[in-house]
Design a protein around this motif. Structure first.
Motif, mmCIF file in Angstrom:
data_model
loop_
_atom_site.group_PDB
_atom_site.id
_atom_site.type_symbol
_atom_site.label_atom_id
_atom_site.label_comp_id
_atom_site.label_asym_id
_atom_site.label_seq_id
_atom_site.Cartn_x
_atom_site.Cartn_y
_atom_site.Cartn_z
ATOM 1 N N TYR A 70 -7.219 -32.059 0.969
ATOM 2 C CA TYR A 70 -7.414 -30.910 0.074
ATOM 3 C C TYR A 70 -7.715 -29.666 0.908
ATOM 4 C CZ TYR A 70 -9.161 -28.569 -4.198
ATOM 5 O OH TYR A 70 -9.356 -27.726 -5.269
ATOM 6 N N LEU A 71 -6.957 -28.605 0.706
ATOM 7 C CA LEU A 71 -7.144 -27.349 1.436
ATOM 8 C C LEU A 71 -6.828 -26.182 0.495
ATOM 9 C CD1 LEU A 71 -7.441 -25.619 4.084
ATOM 10 C CD2 LEU A 71 -4.996 -26.023 4.451
ATOM 11 N N THR A 72 -7.784 -25.276 0.319
ATOM 12 C CA THR A 72 -7.559 -24.123 -0.546
ATOM 13 C C THR A 72 -7.624 -22.831 0.267
ATOM 14 O OG1 THR A 72 -8.486 -25.249 -2.474
ATOM 15 C CG2 THR A 72 -8.344 -22.864 -2.583
ATOM 16 N N LEU A 73 -6.631 -21.976 0.038
ATOM 17 C CA LEU A 73 -6.512 -20.720 0.772
ATOM 18 C C LEU A 73 -6.578 -19.536 -0.191
ATOM 19 C CD1 LEU A 73 -3.494 -21.747 3.033
ATOM 20 C CD2 LEU A 73 -5.933 -21.959 3.559
ATOM 21 N N LYS A 74 -6.973 -18.390 0.348
ATOM 22 C CA LYS A 74 -6.966 -17.144 -0.405
ATOM 23 C C LYS A 74 -6.006 -16.171 0.272
ATOM 24 C CE LYS A 74 -9.989 -13.407 -2.057
ATOM 25 N NZ LYS A 74 -11.369 -12.873 -2.038
ATOM 26 N N LEU A 75 -5.006 -15.725 -0.479
ATOM 27 C CA LEU A 75 -4.070 -14.711 0.002
ATOM 28 C C LEU A 75 -4.484 -13.377 -0.616
ATOM 29 C CD1 LEU A 75 -2.553 -17.338 0.680
ATOM 30 C CD2 LEU A 75 -0.433 -16.153 0.124
ATOM 31 N N GLU A 76 -4.676 -12.366 0.234
ATOM 32 C CA GLU A 76 -5.241 -11.111 -0.249
ATOM 33 C C GLU A 76 -4.473 -9.919 0.309
ATOM 34 O OE1 GLU A 76 -9.757 -9.366 -0.833
ATOM 35 O OE2 GLU A 76 -9.312 -10.647 0.888
ATOM 36 N N ALA A 77 -4.191 -8.967 -0.582
ATOM 37 C CA ALA A 77 -3.558 -7.699 -0.182
ATOM 38 C C ALA A 77 -4.463 -6.556 -0.599
ATOM 39 C CB ALA A 77 -2.188 -7.560 -0.829
ATOM 40 N N THR A 78 -4.675 -5.601 0.307
ATOM 41 C CA THR A 78 -5.524 -4.453 0.009
ATOM 42 C C THR A 78 -4.761 -3.155 0.255
ATOM 43 O OG1 THR A 78 -6.411 -4.452 2.258
ATOM 44 C CG2 THR A 78 -7.637 -5.690 0.592
ATOM 45 N N ASN A 79 -5.269 -2.065 -0.372
ATOM 46 C CA ASN A 79 -4.570 -0.796 -0.326
ATOM 47 C C ASN A 79 -5.566 0.309 -0.684
ATOM 48 O OD1 ASN A 79 -2.621 1.413 -1.467
ATOM 49 N ND2 ASN A 79 -1.281 -0.095 -0.487
ATOM 50 N N PRO A 80 -5.405 1.520 -0.178
ATOM 51 C CA PRO A 80 -6.312 2.608 -0.572
ATOM 52 C C PRO A 80 -6.261 2.923 -2.054
ATOM 53 C CG PRO A 80 -5.130 3.193 1.422
ATOM 54 C CD PRO A 80 -4.496 1.948 0.904
ATOM 55 N N GLY A 81 -5.182 2.529 -2.725
ATOM 56 C CA GLY A 81 -5.083 2.805 -4.151
ATOM 57 C C GLY A 81 -4.686 4.251 -4.429
ATOM 58 N N GLY A 82 -4.961 4.688 -5.638
ATOM 59 C CA GLY A 82 -4.598 6.042 -6.026
ATOM 60 C C GLY A 82 -4.294 6.126 -7.507
ATOM 61 N N HIS A 83 -3.777 7.256 -7.950
ATOM 62 C CA HIS A 83 -3.478 7.472 -9.356
ATOM 63 C C HIS A 83 -2.137 6.821 -9.705
ATOM 64 C CE1 HIS A 83 -3.235 9.411 -13.239
ATOM 65 N NE2 HIS A 83 -4.463 9.919 -13.050
ATOM 66 N N SER A 84 -2.085 6.155 -10.834
ATOM 67 C CA SER A 84 -0.854 5.451 -11.219
ATOM 68 C C SER A 84 0.282 6.407 -11.564
ATOM 69 C CB SER A 84 -1.121 4.533 -12.412
ATOM 70 O OG SER A 84 -1.513 5.285 -13.548
ATOM 71 N N VAL A 126 1.319 8.622 -9.680
ATOM 72 C CA VAL A 126 2.024 8.936 -8.432
ATOM 73 C C VAL A 126 2.236 7.632 -7.653
ATOM 74 C CG1 VAL A 126 2.075 10.384 -6.364
ATOM 75 C CG2 VAL A 126 0.813 11.149 -8.394
ATOM 76 N N PRO A 127 3.192 6.812 -8.080
ATOM 77 C CA PRO A 127 3.441 5.549 -7.377
ATOM 78 C C PRO A 127 3.874 5.793 -5.933
ATOM 79 C CG PRO A 127 4.544 5.588 -9.519
ATOM 80 C CD PRO A 127 4.085 6.985 -9.250
ATOM 81 N N ARG A 128 3.559 4.811 -5.076
ATOM 82 C CA ARG A 128 3.956 4.862 -3.675
ATOM 83 C C ARG A 128 4.649 3.557 -3.307
ATOM 84 N NH1 ARG A 128 -1.495 6.169 -3.173
ATOM 85 N NH2 ARG A 128 -1.822 4.259 -1.954
ATOM 86 N N LYS A 129 5.281 3.566 -2.166
ATOM 87 C CA LYS A 129 5.940 2.347 -1.688
ATOM 88 C C LYS A 129 4.914 1.239 -1.449
ATOM 89 C CE LYS A 129 10.406 3.296 -1.291
ATOM 90 N NZ LYS A 129 11.431 2.476 -1.984
ATOM 91 N N GLU A 130 3.737 1.656 -0.952
ATOM 92 C CA GLU A 130 2.700 0.658 -0.677
ATOM 93 C C GLU A 130 1.979 0.317 -1.984
ATOM 94 O OE1 GLU A 130 2.768 3.656 0.811
ATOM 95 O OE2 GLU A 130 3.760 3.067 2.669
ATOM 96 N N ASN A 131 2.040 -0.948 -2.362
ATOM 97 C CA ASN A 131 1.385 -1.407 -3.591
ATOM 98 C C ASN A 131 0.897 -2.826 -3.353
ATOM 99 O OD1 ASN A 131 1.115 -2.775 -6.250
ATOM 100 N ND2 ASN A 131 1.726 -0.771 -7.044
ATOM 101 N N ALA A 132 -0.403 -3.024 -3.453
ATOM 102 C CA ALA A 132 -0.989 -4.319 -3.121
ATOM 103 C C ALA A 132 -0.431 -5.448 -3.988
ATOM 104 C CB ALA A 132 -2.507 -4.251 -3.251
ATOM 105 N N ILE A 133 -0.174 -5.156 -5.266
ATOM 106 C CA ILE A 133 0.366 -6.197 -6.151
ATOM 107 C C ILE A 133 1.755 -6.626 -5.684
ATOM 108 C CG2 ILE A 133 1.267 -6.610 -8.481
ATOM 109 C CD1 ILE A 133 -1.102 -5.128 -9.595
ATOM 110 N N TYR A 134 2.590 -5.659 -5.339
ATOM 111 C CA TYR A 134 3.931 -6.002 -4.890
ATOM 112 C C TYR A 134 3.897 -6.737 -3.554
ATOM 113 C CZ TYR A 134 5.434 -2.680 -8.480
ATOM 114 O OH TYR A 134 5.638 -2.023 -9.671
ATOM 115 N N ASP A 135 2.998 -6.308 -2.653
ATOM 116 C CA ASP A 135 2.885 -6.993 -1.357
ATOM 117 C C ASP A 135 2.539 -8.466 -1.560
ATOM 118 O OD1 ASP A 135 3.435 -4.650 -0.027
ATOM 119 O OD2 ASP A 135 1.328 -4.153 0.350
ATOM 120 N N LEU A 136 1.565 -8.714 -2.436
ATOM 121 C CA LEU A 136 1.173 -10.106 -2.707
ATOM 122 C C LEU A 136 2.295 -10.845 -3.427
ATOM 123 C CD1 LEU A 136 -1.007 -12.295 -2.619
ATOM 124 C CD2 LEU A 136 -1.871 -11.417 -4.803
ATOM 125 N N MET A 137 2.942 -10.188 -4.367
ATOM 126 C CA MET A 137 4.034 -10.798 -5.120
ATOM 127 C C MET A 137 5.146 -11.264 -4.179
ATOM 128 S SD MET A 137 6.493 -9.011 -7.951
ATOM 129 C CE MET A 137 7.232 -7.950 -6.690
#
Length: 460
Positions: free
Chosen positions: A219-233, A235-246
């Motif tokens: 049994y082995l459990t891992l956490k995959l995590e993406a972080t980003n400075p964020g911002g106002h929705s 003004v979307p940017r290429k960098e998006n933590a949800i898409y990176d994780l997806m």
């Protein structure tokens, strides 16, 4: 009349004869076993209800009432809610003891979705319904009933038999770790028999094999995590933590770890190959001949259980992320649960996941791997099991198998104590219901397991 009513459920001649002898005794241990199981089910030993301490106290009192000394009954554990029971049936000698084990905690039940009250045992249509009937209070009831019976009969084994009833197998497994680290008798054990693994294949009319769990995946459990400075929705940017994780999870979805057989899985496939479809039989025969190239065959699509037997698997099980609907996500994460083949290195699996995740996603360990080397079925242990099987079921072979899940056995195996999963329970004709709705065990299957454990412990 009660004896005949019970035996008419048992179509297997060997079981009927054994139970007939049991039920003609002064004490009806089948009814006693059912009563113990019913009592354990009524003790709601889920994590939210306090786990298994109350069930351990119940089991201790049951044994004390038939003559077990206070010194032979130890309720202990790492926390107030994870107390288990270590009960000792004293032997004549001072050699290494043998462990028999079960766990008393259960996963929660969605009560309103059940056909019956999950925390009250109900007998209907030849089955006993209730949370824990198959995982693993049925096994605990069998061990308690057998200890009561052996003590009542005055049976003295050659060496001590230790019954471990643990308190948190479904969560952290701290209870078995406590017993392993703190009880000298456990450290000295020659081997262990586990009610929480293995099964009898076929039907009660025509049992096919006695499957002994000699290995289980790590049994082995891992956490995959993406972080980003964020911002106002707005003004979307290429960098998006949800898409990176997806994107990382999409790559993980497509990845298949290589097929790899060990001694246990090979022996099991040799026995069960003819039970699969013609296409899968051809595939299995190729694997047994040393060819692991399956070509275009999608094994996880055709048979997920067989796929899990043959390779390490890692799958996303939880998602978390985002802090507002009108903000770009700052942090998102996914839980990925891996079940690693016991002969493979968890560190290499971790390295593979890190490579799949890529530079924009970090990988950390949430639940570290505890190595659980397979327990080879020695001739001595095989003979013990086979003799008990022959006295309980028709002439069926003992076959080693590997569990894709994890049990308390991993802590004993990691300490060098071989563990053999010998539940003695016939498989459910509709498939396993452990952790699911309307969990149940067959009345005759439970009766047979009582007889199996009695016959097995008598040899010790």
């Amino acid at each position: 009349m009660k004896q005949l009513m019970i035996i008419k459920h048992i179509t297997n001649f060997a079981i009927a004869m054994a139970l007939s002898q049991t039920l003609s005794a002064e004490t009806n241990y089948f009814e006693a076993g059912k009563e113990t199981l019913a009592d354990l089910i009524e003790i709601e030993s889920t994590e939210s209800a306090g786990l298994a301490t109350k069930a351990s106290e119940y089991a201790s009192e049951k044994l004390r009432s038939v003559g077990f000394a206070e010194d032979d009954l130890q309720i202990a554990g790492p926390t107030a809610t994870t107390l288990g029971l270590a009960a000792t049936l004293r032997g004549a000698g001072s050699g290494p003891p043998v462990i028999v084990m079960a766990h008393l905690d259960v996963v929660p039940a969605v009560t309103e979705s059940w056909d019956t009250n999950p925390y009250q045992m109900v007998e209907k249509d030849g089955f006993l319904y209730g949370r824990g009937t198959s995982d693993n209070k049925g096994g605990a009831a069998a061990l308690i009933t057998t200890f009561v019976r052996l003590k009542t009969e005055g049976f003295v084994p050659d060496n001590d038999i230790i019954m471990l009833l643990t308190g948190d197998e479904e969560t952290e497994m701290d209870s078995i770790e406590y017993f392993k680290d703190n009880l000298e008798q456990v450290k000295r054990a020659a081997f262990a028999f586990n009610t929480d693994a293995g099964y009898v294949s076929g039907t009660m009319d025509t049992p096919r094999s006695f499957q002994v769990q000699t290995a289980e995946k790590i049994y082995l459990t891992l956490k995959l995590e993406a972080t980003n400075p964020g911002g106002h929705s707005s003004v979307p940017r290429k960098e998006n933590a949800i898409y990176d994780l997806m994107h990382a999870l999409a790559r993980l979805e497509k990845h298949e770890f290589p097929i790899s057989l060990n001694e246990t899985s090979r022996k099991n496939l040799e026995f069960t190959a003819n039970e699969y479809s013609e296409t899968l039989m051809e595939t299995i025969n190729l694997l047994l001949s040393g060819n692991s190239d399956l070509g275009n065959i999608d094994l996880i699509e055709q048979d997920p259980e067989l796929n899990a037997q043959l390779r390490t698997t890692c799958v996303a099980t939880q998602l978390s992320g985002g802090h507002a609907e009108n903000a770009l996500p700052v942090n998102v994460s996914a839980t990925v649960n891996c079940r690693v083949l016991p002969h493979e290195d968890p560190d290499e699996i971790l390295a593979t996941i890190e490579k799949i995740a890529g530079d924009k996603v970090t990988v950390s360990v949430s639940y570290p791997a505890i190595k659980s080397p397979p327990s080879m079925l020695t001739k001595q242990v095989e003979n013990l099991i086979q003799t008990a099987v022959d006295k309980t079921f028709q002439n069926i072979p003992v076959v080693p198998m590997m569990e894709t899940g994890a049990t308390d056995a991993i802590y004993l195996r990691s300490a060098g104590i071989p563990v053999y999963g010998t539940s003695g329970i016939m498989e459910d004709p509709t498939g396993g219901r452990a952790h699911g709705l309307n969990e149940r065990v067959g009345v005759d299957a439970f009766a047979a397991s009582l007889e199996f454990w009695y016959q097995l412990m008598k040899q010790l």
